[in-house]
Structure formats: C-alpha cells, structure tokens
Write a protein that holds these residues in place. Structure first.
Motif, PDB file in Angstrom:
ATOM      1  N   LEU A 110       0.809  -1.213   0.000  1.00  0.00           N
ATOM      2  CA  LEU A 110       0.000   0.000   0.000  1.00  0.00           C
ATOM      3  C   LEU A 110       0.848   1.271   0.000  1.00  0.00           C
ATOM      4  CD1 LEU A 110      -2.815  -1.053   2.511  1.00  0.00           C
ATOM      5  CD2 LEU A 110      -2.781  -1.261   0.020  1.00  0.00           C
ATOM      6  N   ILE A 111       2.156   1.129  -0.159  1.00  0.00           N
ATOM      7  CA  ILE A 111       3.043   2.285  -0.168  1.00  0.00           C
ATOM      8  C   ILE A 111       3.196   2.796  -1.597  1.00  0.00           C
ATOM      9  CG2 ILE A 111       5.366   3.146   0.298  1.00  0.00           C
ATOM     10  CD1 ILE A 111       5.525   1.230   2.623  1.00  0.00           C
ATOM     11  N   SER A 112       2.512   3.869  -1.893  1.00  0.00           N
ATOM     12  CA  SER A 112       2.599   4.546  -3.185  1.00  0.00           C
ATOM     13  C   SER A 112       3.656   5.644  -3.096  1.00  0.00           C
ATOM     14  CB  SER A 112       1.244   5.154  -3.538  1.00  0.00           C
ATOM     15  OG  SER A 112       0.889   6.124  -2.549  1.00  0.00           O
ATOM     16  N   ASP A 113       3.889   6.332  -4.216  1.00  0.00           N
ATOM     17  CA  ASP A 113       4.794   7.484  -4.182  1.00  0.00           C
ATOM     18  C   ASP A 113       4.271   8.548  -3.229  1.00  0.00           C
ATOM     19  OD1 ASP A 113       6.540   6.329  -5.981  1.00  0.00           O
ATOM     20  OD2 ASP A 113       5.726   7.379  -7.737  1.00  0.00           O
ATOM     21  N   ASP A 114       2.951   8.744  -3.207  1.00  0.00           N
ATOM     22  CA  ASP A 114       2.357   9.751  -2.320  1.00  0.00           C
ATOM     23  C   ASP A 114       2.551   9.379  -0.858  1.00  0.00           C
ATOM     24  OD1 ASP A 114       1.533  11.300  -4.435  1.00  0.00           O
ATOM     25  OD2 ASP A 114      -0.524  10.521  -4.447  1.00  0.00           O
ATOM     26  N   ILE A 115       2.354   8.110  -0.523  1.00  0.00           N
ATOM     27  CA  ILE A 115       2.556   7.671   0.857  1.00  0.00           C
ATOM     28  C   ILE A 115       4.019   7.833   1.247  1.00  0.00           C
ATOM     29  CG2 ILE A 115       2.523   5.680   2.419  1.00  0.00           C
ATOM     30  CD1 ILE A 115      -0.216   6.762   1.938  1.00  0.00           C
ATOM     31  N   ALA A 116       4.927   7.485   0.348  1.00  0.00           N
ATOM     32  CA  ALA A 116       6.361   7.626   0.636  1.00  0.00           C
ATOM     33  C   ALA A 116       6.712   9.088   0.908  1.00  0.00           C
ATOM     34  CB  ALA A 116       7.187   7.076  -0.520  1.00  0.00           C
ATOM     35  N   ARG A 117       6.145  10.004   0.141  1.00  0.00           N
ATOM     36  CA  ARG A 117       6.406  11.426   0.386  1.00  0.00           C
ATOM     37  C   ARG A 117       5.859  11.863   1.735  1.00  0.00           C
ATOM     38  NH1 ARG A 117       5.826  11.934  -5.340  1.00  0.00           N
ATOM     39  NH2 ARG A 117       3.544  11.971  -5.154  1.00  0.00           N
ATOM     40  N   ALA A 118       4.673  11.360   2.092  1.00  0.00           N
ATOM     41  CA  ALA A 118       4.088  11.712   3.387  1.00  0.00           C
ATOM     42  C   ALA A 118       4.937  11.168   4.529  1.00  0.00           C
ATOM     43  CB  ALA A 118       2.664  11.175   3.479  1.00  0.00           C
ATOM     44  N   LEU A 119       5.453   9.959   4.379  1.00  0.00           N
ATOM     45  CA  LEU A 119       6.287   9.370   5.424  1.00  0.00           C
ATOM     46  C   LEU A 119       7.571  10.162   5.632  1.00  0.00           C
ATOM     47  CD1 LEU A 119       5.875   5.566   4.601  1.00  0.00           C
ATOM     48  CD2 LEU A 119       4.900   6.796   6.556  1.00  0.00           C
ATOM     49  N   LYS A 120       8.062  10.750   4.568  1.00  0.00           N
ATOM     50  CA  LYS A 120       9.293  11.542   4.667  1.00  0.00           C
ATOM     51  C   LYS A 120       9.139  12.690   5.658  1.00  0.00           C
ATOM     52  CE  LYS A 120      13.380  13.040   3.502  1.00  0.00           C
ATOM     53  NZ  LYS A 120      14.599  12.321   3.974  1.00  0.00           N
ATOM     54  N   ASN A 121       7.911  13.160   5.877  1.00  0.00           N
ATOM     55  CA  ASN A 121       7.674  14.303   6.760  1.00  0.00           C
ATOM     56  C   ASN A 121       7.555  13.927   8.229  1.00  0.00           C
ATOM     57  OD1 ASN A 121       7.608  16.144   4.590  1.00  0.00           O
ATOM     58  ND2 ASN A 121       5.468  15.611   4.165  1.00  0.00           N
ATOM     59  N   GLN A 122       7.572  12.619   8.538  1.00  0.00           N
ATOM     60  CA  GLN A 122       7.422  12.202   9.938  1.00  0.00           C
ATOM     61  C   GLN A 122       8.753  12.360  10.676  1.00  0.00           C
ATOM     62  OE1 GLN A 122       3.631  11.879   9.238  1.00  0.00           O
ATOM     63  NE2 GLN A 122       4.456  11.482  11.283  1.00  0.00           N
ATOM     64  N   ARG A 123       8.724  13.121  11.748  1.00  0.00           N
ATOM     65  CA  ARG A 123       9.961  13.525  12.414  1.00  0.00           C
ATOM     66  C   ARG A 123      10.727  12.365  13.037  1.00  0.00           C
ATOM     67  NH1 ARG A 123       8.210  17.470  16.818  1.00  0.00           N
ATOM     68  NH2 ARG A 123      10.359  17.044  17.464  1.00  0.00           N
ATOM     69  N   LYS A 124      10.013  11.433  13.668  1.00  0.00           N
ATOM     70  CA  LYS A 124      10.694  10.371  14.418  1.00  0.00           C
ATOM     71  C   LYS A 124      10.612   9.009  13.743  1.00  0.00           C
ATOM     72  CE  LYS A 124      10.476  12.433  19.022  1.00  0.00           C
ATOM     73  NZ  LYS A 124      10.102  12.223  20.450  1.00  0.00           N
ATOM     74  N   LEU A 125      10.259   8.981  12.482  1.00  0.00           N
ATOM     75  CA  LEU A 125      10.236   7.707  11.766  1.00  0.00           C
ATOM     76  C   LEU A 125      11.662   7.225  11.545  1.00  0.00           C
ATOM     77  CD1 LEU A 125       8.756   5.468  10.224  1.00  0.00           C
ATOM     78  CD2 LEU A 125       8.818   6.939   8.196  1.00  0.00           C
ATOM     79  N   GLY A 126      11.971   6.070  12.136  1.00  0.00           N
ATOM     80  CA  GLY A 126      13.313   5.524  11.991  1.00  0.00           C
ATOM     81  C   GLY A 126      13.487   4.823  10.667  1.00  0.00           C
ATOM     82  N   ARG A 127      12.698   3.775  10.449  1.00  0.00           N
ATOM     83  CA  ARG A 127      12.746   3.082   9.167  1.00  0.00           C
ATOM     84  C   ARG A 127      11.407   2.421   8.893  1.00  0.00           C
ATOM     85  NH1 ARG A 127      16.567  -0.775  11.774  1.00  0.00           N
ATOM     86  NH2 ARG A 127      15.445  -2.683  12.310  1.00  0.00           N
ATOM     87  N   VAL A 128      11.219   2.096   7.639  1.00  0.00           N
ATOM     88  CA  VAL A 128      10.057   1.320   7.213  1.00  0.00           C
ATOM     89  C   VAL A 128      10.574  -0.054   6.818  1.00  0.00           C
ATOM     90  CG1 VAL A 128       8.118   1.135   5.638  1.00  0.00           C
ATOM     91  CG2 VAL A 128       8.919   3.405   6.378  1.00  0.00           C
ATOM     92  N   GLN A 129      10.009  -1.075   7.454  1.00  0.00           N
ATOM     93  CA  GLN A 129      10.423  -2.451   7.161  1.00  0.00           C
ATOM     94  C   GLN A 129       9.342  -3.136   6.342  1.00  0.00           C
ATOM     95  OE1 GLN A 129      12.152  -5.279  10.242  1.00  0.00           O
ATOM     96  NE2 GLN A 129      10.179  -6.269   9.887  1.00  0.00           N
ATOM     97  N   VAL A 130       9.743  -3.667   5.200  1.00  0.00           N
ATOM     98  CA  VAL A 130       8.841  -4.444   4.370  1.00  0.00           C
ATOM     99  C   VAL A 130       9.312  -5.896   4.372  1.00  0.00           C
ATOM    100  CG1 VAL A 130       8.234  -2.484   2.925  1.00  0.00           C
ATOM    101  CG2 VAL A 130      10.156  -3.938   2.262  1.00  0.00           C
ATOM    102  N   SER A 131       8.486  -6.767   3.851  1.00  0.00           N
ATOM    103  CA  SER A 131       8.800  -8.193   3.854  1.00  0.00           C
ATOM    104  C   SER A 131       9.007  -8.683   2.428  1.00  0.00           C
ATOM    105  CB  SER A 131       7.675  -8.999   4.514  1.00  0.00           C
ATOM    106  OG  SER A 131       7.541  -8.643   5.873  1.00  0.00           O
TER     107      SER A 131
END
Length: 352
Positions: free
Chosen positions: A115-136
């Motif tokens: 469910l991670i689109s380009d738009d979601i990826a851009r939104a995640l970039k703005n999260q201050r304390k997001l360490g990493r996104v783990q996918v499988s």
C-alpha cells in the motif's frame, strides 16, 4: 529487583553484571490484524482480532508514554498489523502524536509494502521520528517470494522499496526463513544491496497461525547452522547493507562477537500490544498477560508470572538449561512453545 546471577532486571531494562543499562524499552504495537495479503506462513489465523477506535488507540499511547516517564526510560515503537496501512488515517494521527512525545526516541513501521505509493512515501518523509520502514520479501525472484506471499507481491514490494528510497527513507527488509527459501537468502541479500536497502533481518518460521500447516518446512538444526554461518560471513563482507543478527542462536556462530546474537527481549525490555489492547510477551508467543487499558502496564510488567518465568534462566529446560552460552542466548521461547507446548523448553532448532 530480580537478580538472576547473570543479569539484574528492573522496570524498563536489563543491566549486565557491569551495571550498564539498556536504556530503550520497545513496544510492538499491532493496531490492526486486518491485512490485504494471505501469506502462507503468517503467524495470524483467519480471524482478525477486534480493534480499538482511534480515541482508545490514543489512550493506549498515553499509557505507554506514562510508563516510560515513570520508569525513566526512553522508548521505541513499531507500528504494525496485520497491515497497518489499512488504517492509514489512524496510523498517521498516532505517528504525529509520537513525533511530539519526549519519551519516544523513534518509531518504525512494519508493513508488507503493497500500500506504499509514491504519495505515501512522500508523506512518510515528513514524519519527524520515523526511523525506518520495514517491508517483507521472501526471495530474490518472484517465483520464490510469490509462492509464499501471493502473486504479484514481489513486484509490489520492490516498487515500494524504490518509492521510499527516492524519498531518502531508511528501508529495511525482513525475511521469514524456512525450507521454502533458505537457499536463496544469499541471492536475496545481493538483490537488496543493489536496490539500496539499508537493513536486512531474518526471522525463523514459527508454526503458528497459518504457519501451523508448514511444520514440515521448519529448518533442521544443521540447515539453520549452515544458513547462519553463511549470513555471518556475508555480514563481514558487506559495506552498504547492514545485516542484523540480534536473534537467539546467532550467538552460537560467533560467541565472542558482541555484534552477533542477543537474548530474546520478551520479559526483558519489550512488550507487544494487540489491536484490542491485549498484551503479549511477544507477538509470536501469544499468551495474554493483561490488557493495557484495563490492567495497566505497571501491573502487567511487575506481576505477570509468565514474564517472571521467562526472565529467570533457571526456568529454562532441556539442553538450554546448562548451556555455557545461557547469559547470551536462551533460545526462542515462541519456537519452544509451538513445537513442544512449553515456552520454557529448549529451542528445538539449536544445533549444539
């Protein structure tokens, strides 16, 4: 305070014999069990647990924050599911709140990536304390991965990785190893390295949930040893992708390497919170030890008989009990539980 001989336990951490504190307390938070995938090895079954509305999710977060402040510990948090992005609005609301809590150092998102689109990826970039996104991802090519995670999932996950890397996000990949894919792990790591993935980690298949039907796919001890030794050698050679080996039994590969192996965090410095507020020692050890909303974290952490058994190395049975590596490796309690019915039994995949 509980003195095990090798470790001194107190709320929010474990101190070794030199009294060096582990400062970080970890919460794995399943905000939903709904998922848009049906992976054959999933530790969930086909009946998703009821989930809390946003107002109660925010209360859960306050309980976590209060506990960290009282324990004078800093926290980390993984938002997961199910697939956490099926609750996209609630997820972003909770992340925004954690961004403003001093008690949390960072949080991760554990997702299947579909469910991670380009738009979601851009939104995640703005999260201050997001360490990493783990996918499988379960293999270096679609034939291996999609046989486990469903048709088209390889392409979806690779697309999510590329979208996130374009935004400069830190991306991790987790693989569940079994006889279905373990001979492909080296090729998978090469693929991920070429894609710019930052972190690679592995979990062993646990025969629970849907995975209960795959007991014949559990690695034999000698197969697991071969895999772990190969991964260790690969980790020494890789300069870009970081290969995490902080899991029970990795200690057997390199007992003198402090970067390899770790005690299970269950009962030591971590808890799992489920969608309805139920608390487990670990998601792969689904023994309810309370509810964060009705019992509170303090009573759960201090009063749980299950947690005290896990903390006490004298409770471990079988060949684990007298092993000289007990201070650094106590096996996987979930693997013991689902293979023997006793979460304090020896780890059946140990090759010693």
């Amino acid at each position: 305070m509980y003195n095990s001989g090798e470790q001194i336990w107190h709320a929010g951490g474990v101190m070794d014999s030199g009294s060096v504190a582990i400062d970080e307390f970890y919460f794995q938070w399943h905000i939903t069990e709904r998922c848009n995938k049906h992976c054959c090895h999933c530790y969930q079954n086909a009946r998703p647990m009821a989930e809390l509305p946003l107002v109660d999710l925010q209360l859960v977060l306050r309980r976590m924050d209060e506990a960290l402040v009282k324990w004078d510990r800093k926290g980390s948090l993984s938002f997961t599911g199910g697939e956490p992005l099926v609750r996209q609005s609630e997820l972003f609301t909770l992340m925004n709140q954690v961004d403003h809590l001093d008690s949390f150092l960072f949080y991760d998102i554990l997702t299947n990536g579909s469910l991670i689109s380009d738009d979601i990826a851009r939104a995640l970039k703005n999260q201050r304390k997001l360490g990493r996104v783990q996918v499988s991802l379960e293999g270096s090519r679609p034939a291996i991965n999609d046989a486990i995670r469903g048709d088209g999932s390889y392409v979806e996950t690779l697309g999510a990785i590329r979208s996130m890397k374009k935004q400069g996000l830190t991306v991790g990949v987790m693989t569940t190893v079994s006889r279905m894919n373990y001979r492909d792990i080296a090729a998978l790591v090469e693929t991920l390295d070429n894609e710019g993935v930052d972190v690679f980690s592995m979990e062993r298949l646990i025969p629970e949930g849907s995975g209960e039907l795959l007991r014949d796919q559990l690695l034999r001890p000698e197969e697991l040893r071969e895999l772990y030794e190969d991964i260790y050698e690969m980790a020494l050679q890789k300069k870009n992708i970081r290969i995490l080996m902080y899991r029970p039994l990795f200690t057997l590969v390199a007992p003198d390497d402090s970067n390899v192996g770790a005690l299970c965090s269950a009962g030591n410095n971590a808890l799992t919170v489920m969608p309805d507020g139920t608390v487990y020692p670990c998601r792969r050890l689904p023994i309810p030890i309370g509810n964060i909303l009705t019992d509170g974290l303090f009573a759960i952490w201090y009063d749980s008989e299950v947690l005290w058994r896990i903390r006490n190395p004298e409770s471990i049975q079988g060949k684990c009990h007298d092993c000289e590596l007990l201070p650094n490796c106590r096996g996987c309690r979930a693997m013991a539980y689902f293979c023997s019915g006793d979460y304090m039994a020896e780890d059946p995949q140990c090759w010693r």
